[in-house]
Design an enzyme around this catalytic site. Structure first.
Site, PDB file in Angstrom:
ATOM      1  N   HIS A  19       0.840  -1.187   0.000  1.00 10.34           N
ATOM      2  CA  HIS A  19       0.000   0.000   0.000  1.00 10.34           C
ATOM      3  C   HIS A  19       0.882   1.246   0.000  1.00 10.34           C
ATOM      4  O   HIS A  19       1.785   1.377   0.814  1.00 10.34           O
ATOM      5  CB  HIS A  19      -0.913  -0.009   1.224  1.00 10.34           C
ATOM      6  N   ASP A  55      -4.957   4.029  -4.735  1.00 11.96           N
ATOM      7  CA  ASP A  55      -4.984   4.485  -3.347  1.00 11.96           C
ATOM      8  C   ASP A  55      -6.077   5.528  -3.146  1.00 11.96           C
ATOM      9  O   ASP A  55      -6.186   6.481  -3.916  1.00 11.96           O
ATOM     10  CB  ASP A  55      -3.621   5.077  -2.981  1.00 11.96           C
ATOM     11  N   TYR A 100      10.261  13.062 -12.832  1.00 15.41           N
ATOM     12  CA  TYR A 100      11.405  12.145 -12.818  1.00 15.41           C
ATOM     13  C   TYR A 100      11.849  11.839 -11.385  1.00 15.41           C
ATOM     14  O   TYR A 100      12.153  10.684 -11.055  1.00 15.41           O
ATOM     15  CB  TYR A 100      12.589  12.734 -13.584  1.00 15.41           C
TER      16      TYR A 100
END
Length: 143
Positions: free
Chosen positions: A22, A64, A113
């Site tokens: 998670h 999530d 990035y």
């Protein structure tokens, strides 16, 4: 061969998705993305579009719900308000296939990035559309 598992999900990709916990992130990246040099585990999905990989991943990966940004794209350099075609497509896929659809947020290229370098894995696709990159945060499956 497994039943009800999209064949796009290779053994390496399935193992990575199952190993994630998670809050872990996974990056689905276009063919131009520096996946092999950015740090996380790099899983090759040559010949597949990022959209095809996103759809397959969303069939088994929960997004999530404890964060405001479970799906993040890379902003167009110099034009952060522009939503690239690939990202519009990603949003349609999330709306249709995610267990908890979310609006994609975006990050400036180098912030993307940086965030991606902390991901669990990068799936390097054959996506040719520019800015065809997305970070997904894994959620939980309730009882």
């Amino acid at each position: 061969m497994l039943r009800d598992i999209d064949p796009v999900l290779s053994p390496d990709l399935l193992f990575a998705l199952a190993s994630m916990g998670h809050g872990d992130d996974i990056v689905i990246a276009d063919a131009n993305y520096p996946g092999a040099s950015c740090g996380p585990l790099c899983i090759r999905a040559d010949g597949l579009s990022a959209s095809v990989v996103l759809k397959a991943i969303l069939t088994i990966l929960p997004l999530d719900t404890f964060v405001s940004d479970p799906a993040i794209s890379m902003q167009v350099v110099g034009k952060p308000e522009v939503v690239p075609d690939a990202v519009q497509d990603f949003q349609s896929i999330i709306n249709k296939y995610a267990d908890h659809p979310a609006t994609i947020t975006s990050l400036e290229r180098f912030k993307f990035y940086e965030r991606a370098s902390q991901a669990y894995a990068v799936v390097l696709t054959g996506e040719r559309r520019l800015y065809g990159n997305i970070i997904l945060k894994k959620g939980v499956i309730g009882s």
